[in-house]
Enzyme design. Structure first.
Site, PDB file in Angstrom:
ATOM      1  N   GLN A  30      -4.391  -1.344   9.850  1.00  0.00           N
ATOM      2  CA  GLN A  30      -4.342  -2.654   9.187  1.00  0.00           C
ATOM      3  C   GLN A  30      -4.988  -3.718  10.077  1.00  0.00           C
ATOM      4  O   GLN A  30      -4.599  -3.897  11.230  1.00  0.00           O
ATOM      5  CB  GLN A  30      -2.876  -3.017   8.884  1.00  0.00           C
ATOM      6  CG  GLN A  30      -2.716  -4.307   8.102  1.00  0.00           C
ATOM      7  CD  GLN A  30      -3.308  -4.249   6.699  1.00  0.00           C
ATOM      8  OE1 GLN A  30      -3.199  -3.241   6.002  1.00  0.00           O
ATOM      9  NE2 GLN A  30      -3.953  -5.325   6.278  1.00  0.00           N
TER      10      GLN A  30
ATOM     11  N   LYS B 148       0.843  -1.201   0.000  1.00  0.00           N
ATOM     12  CA  LYS B 148       0.000   0.000   0.000  1.00  0.00           C
ATOM     13  C   LYS B 148       0.872   1.243   0.000  1.00  0.00           C
ATOM     14  O   LYS B 148       0.619   2.205  -0.745  1.00  0.00           O
ATOM     15  CB  LYS B 148      -0.919   0.007   1.237  1.00  0.00           C
ATOM     16  CG  LYS B 148      -2.056  -0.998   1.139  1.00  0.00           C
ATOM     17  CD  LYS B 148      -2.762  -1.208   2.477  1.00  0.00           C
ATOM     18  CE  LYS B 148      -3.813  -2.314   2.360  1.00  0.00           C
ATOM     19  NZ  LYS B 148      -4.413  -2.692   3.628  1.00  0.00           N
TER      20      LYS B 148
ATOM     21  N   ASP C  28     -10.950   3.689   4.947  1.00  0.00           N
ATOM     22  CA  ASP C  28     -11.597   2.391   4.705  1.00  0.00           C
ATOM     23  C   ASP C  28     -13.121   2.467   4.822  1.00  0.00           C
ATOM     24  O   ASP C  28     -13.806   1.497   4.496  1.00  0.00           O
ATOM     25  CB  ASP C  28     -11.087   1.361   5.731  1.00  0.00           C
ATOM     26  CG  ASP C  28      -9.898   0.571   5.207  1.00  0.00           C
ATOM     27  OD1 ASP C  28      -9.799   0.390   3.977  1.00  0.00           O
ATOM     28  OD2 ASP C  28      -9.076   0.130   6.035  1.00  0.00           O
TER      29      ASP C  28
END
Ligand code: NAP
Length: 283
Positions: free
Chosen positions: A93, A49, A116
């Protein structure tokens, strides 16, 4: 004829476009990733990422915390990132180590930096059909890939297997908002095969290799394989691709299907949050 839904090619196109748009800004979008512990898969995801962000002209910051960190330690980092005006997007994460309170940590992210879309503010807005600041990356990527190949969703019977907050639930909401008829299956569902056989589109987010075999497939169905399963160094999805693909009209490969789309949507969400925060919409 079966068409492979090429997530890598589609993702690259999206990323190139973001890279070009980013050049118009003097400031760079900045993504912060919080990584707790030393889960090898998570470490690889975070590295990818961060590299992808930098490859398209973003800045990235990875905060590595030891696996025995406390909730309060993680929350302190989140609060600092929330306050830092140079940070536009925050990602924690998952999964976090078991002793940590995932809900509390995700909820601490400022919704305008929640890249997210997992905070209750953003997820709630998705449920209500209002515009969240960000839509969860994997479901958003699935819909974008379906659109890229002009697959019509309206009135289609879609079976989503898996009901997680990360994939199953949000993708079902997005599909409903596009006028599909959605059935959600999970580990307690009875006779998933017969639902599958009636479905125009199957989205599998289970995490079990070879879960979907030809017995699940209606001729010319569309199959989206979200699963990532590791066996030694080989990555496969949930679908037995070799036997299932010939029966389908469209199918995603693993790797090279949903995975690259997820990263592309993470970058798109970062860029969108950056633009919102700087009120720099180019109309
Ligand atoms: P998860 O939280 O473990 O959810 C798995 C879901 O599958 C659950 O809803 C579970 O049902 C259901 N399930 C398990 N066994 C089943 C069975 N025998 N029959 C029917 N349903 C069953 O996983 P997730 O986070 O949603 O991820 C799912 C898979 O997608 C994993 O392989 C993950 O690595 C992958 N993934 C890929 C991407 C990507 O970018 N490609 C992104 C995210 C996740 P219950 O709710 O009843 O337990």
């Amino acid at each position: 004829m079966t068409i492979i839904l090429d997530g890598k090619k589609t993702a690259n196109k999206i990323l190139e476009n973001i890279k070009e748009q980013t050049k118009q800004f003097s400031k760079k979008p900045k993504l912060a990733v919080v990584l707790v512990g030393d889960n090898p898969a998570s470490e690889i995801y975070v590295k990818n990422k961060s590299l992808k962000a930098e490859s398209i002209g973003f800045e990235s910051l990875v905060i590595n915390l030891p696996s025995d960190v406390t909730d309060d330690n993680v929350l302190e980092h989140i609060f600092i990132l929330n306050e830092d005006t140079n940070i536009n997007a925050i990602l924690v994460q998952l999964p976090l180590p078991q002793h940590l309170n995932t809900q509390k940590i995700i909820e601490a992210i400022d919704p305008i930096k929640d890249v997210d879309g997992f905070t209750s503010y953003n997820f709630g807005r998705l449920v209500l059909g209002y515009n969240p600041y960000a839509i969860p990356c994997t479901p958003k990527g699935i819909i974008r890939l379906i659109d890229e190949y002009n697959i019509d969703l309206e009135g289609k019977n879609v079976l989503v297997i898996g009901r997680s907050n990360i994939v199953g639930k949000p993708v079902s909401l997005l599909l409903q908002s596009r006028n599909a008829t959605v059935v959600m299956a999970h580990s307690k569902s009875v006779d998933i095969k017969s639902w599958a056989k009636k479905s125009d589109i199957i989205i599998s987010a289970v995490g079990k290799a070879n879960f979907i075999n030809p017995d699940f497939i209606k001729q010319d169905a569309v199959v989206i394989d979200v699963g990532i399963n590791r066996n030694n160094n080989v990555i496969t999805g949930d679908v037995d691709f070799i036997s299932v693909a010939p029966l389908t009209s469209f199918i995603t490969p693993v790797p090279g299907g949903v995975g690259p789309m997820t990263i592309a949507m993470l970058m798109e969400n970062t860029f969108e949050l950056f633009k919102i925060q700087h009120s720099l919409f180019l109309i």
